[in-house]
Design a protein around this motif. Structure first.
Motif: not given
Length: 205
Positions: A76-81, A83-91, A107-111, A180-184
């Motif tokens: 409901e609040d966010r998209l969690l992506v 990918n191979p080497f990082r996890t991106v949390t997108l409100p 596309l989120a926050a210009g990226r 928010a981005v977290r590298w694996a």
């Protein structure tokens, strides 16, 4: 007399997206690597077992990263992506667009972030388009045509679902924030170490 009300059920349950084909390929590759690498470790002579061990340390995390790991979760609040080497949390409030051309991306926050778990298949897209055109030419009712097969390719349908969730969730109080981005590193580190060990052992053999 005061009445009690039960908590309101969420309007949209969490949805998850993964690639069955990618997972199947990953399992097969891991089984093949285990078979070949294990045989080299057990029966190899000289530096062969060490080379095989270093090769497995490098290759196995890469196989996991590109086949088994990718996933997308939409709430409901966010998209969690993932990918191979990082996890991106997108409100949802930070999401500007969700689209699928030759690949699925958000596309989120210009990226721009790729959605590895939702691969685009041009073959499936063309097949769905032909099915819709044929049904329209034959005058087939929409319900009957839908029973014969989906009107959209799976990736396009998933993107449409995510686009709708983004539009509905953008104004929610809990959907505000920045990506928010977290590298694996748990996959990156062993792969790099394995590569360095393999190169070192092969160079000084």
């Amino acid at each position: 007399m005061t009445g009690s009300s039960s908590p309101k059920a969420p309007e949209h349950a969490d949805r998850s997206y993964r690639s069955p084909g990618g997972i199947a390929a990953g399992v097969l590759l891991l089984a093949l690597a285990a078979w070949l690498g294990g045989d080299a470790i057990v029966r190899g002579e000289g530096r062969t077992p060490w080379l095989a061990l270093a090769g497995l340390l490098c290759v196995v995390p890469l196989v996991i990263a590109f086949t088994v790991r990718p996933a997308v979760w939409a709430g409901e609040d966010r998209l969690l992506v993932r990918n191979p080497f990082r996890t991106v949390t997108l409100p949802w409030a930070s999401v500007e667009a969700v689209r699928a051309g030759y690949s699925s991306e958000v596309l989120a926050a210009g990226r721009t972030y790729q959605l590895w778990a939702i691969p685009v298949s041009l073959r499936q897209r063309k097949r769905a388009a032909r099915r819709v055109s044929r049904a329209a030419a034959e005058g087939t009712p929409r319900v009957a045509a839908a029973q014969a097969g989906p009107e959209r390719a799976p990736a396009d349908q998933a993107i449409e679902d995510l686009r709708g969730l983004a539009e509905r969730g953008a104004t929610r109080e809990g959907a505000q924030g920045v990506p928010a981005v977290r590298w694996a590193y748990e996959l990156i580190a062993p792969s790099v170490v394995g590569l360095l060990l393999f190169v070192g052992l092969a160079t000084f053999a």
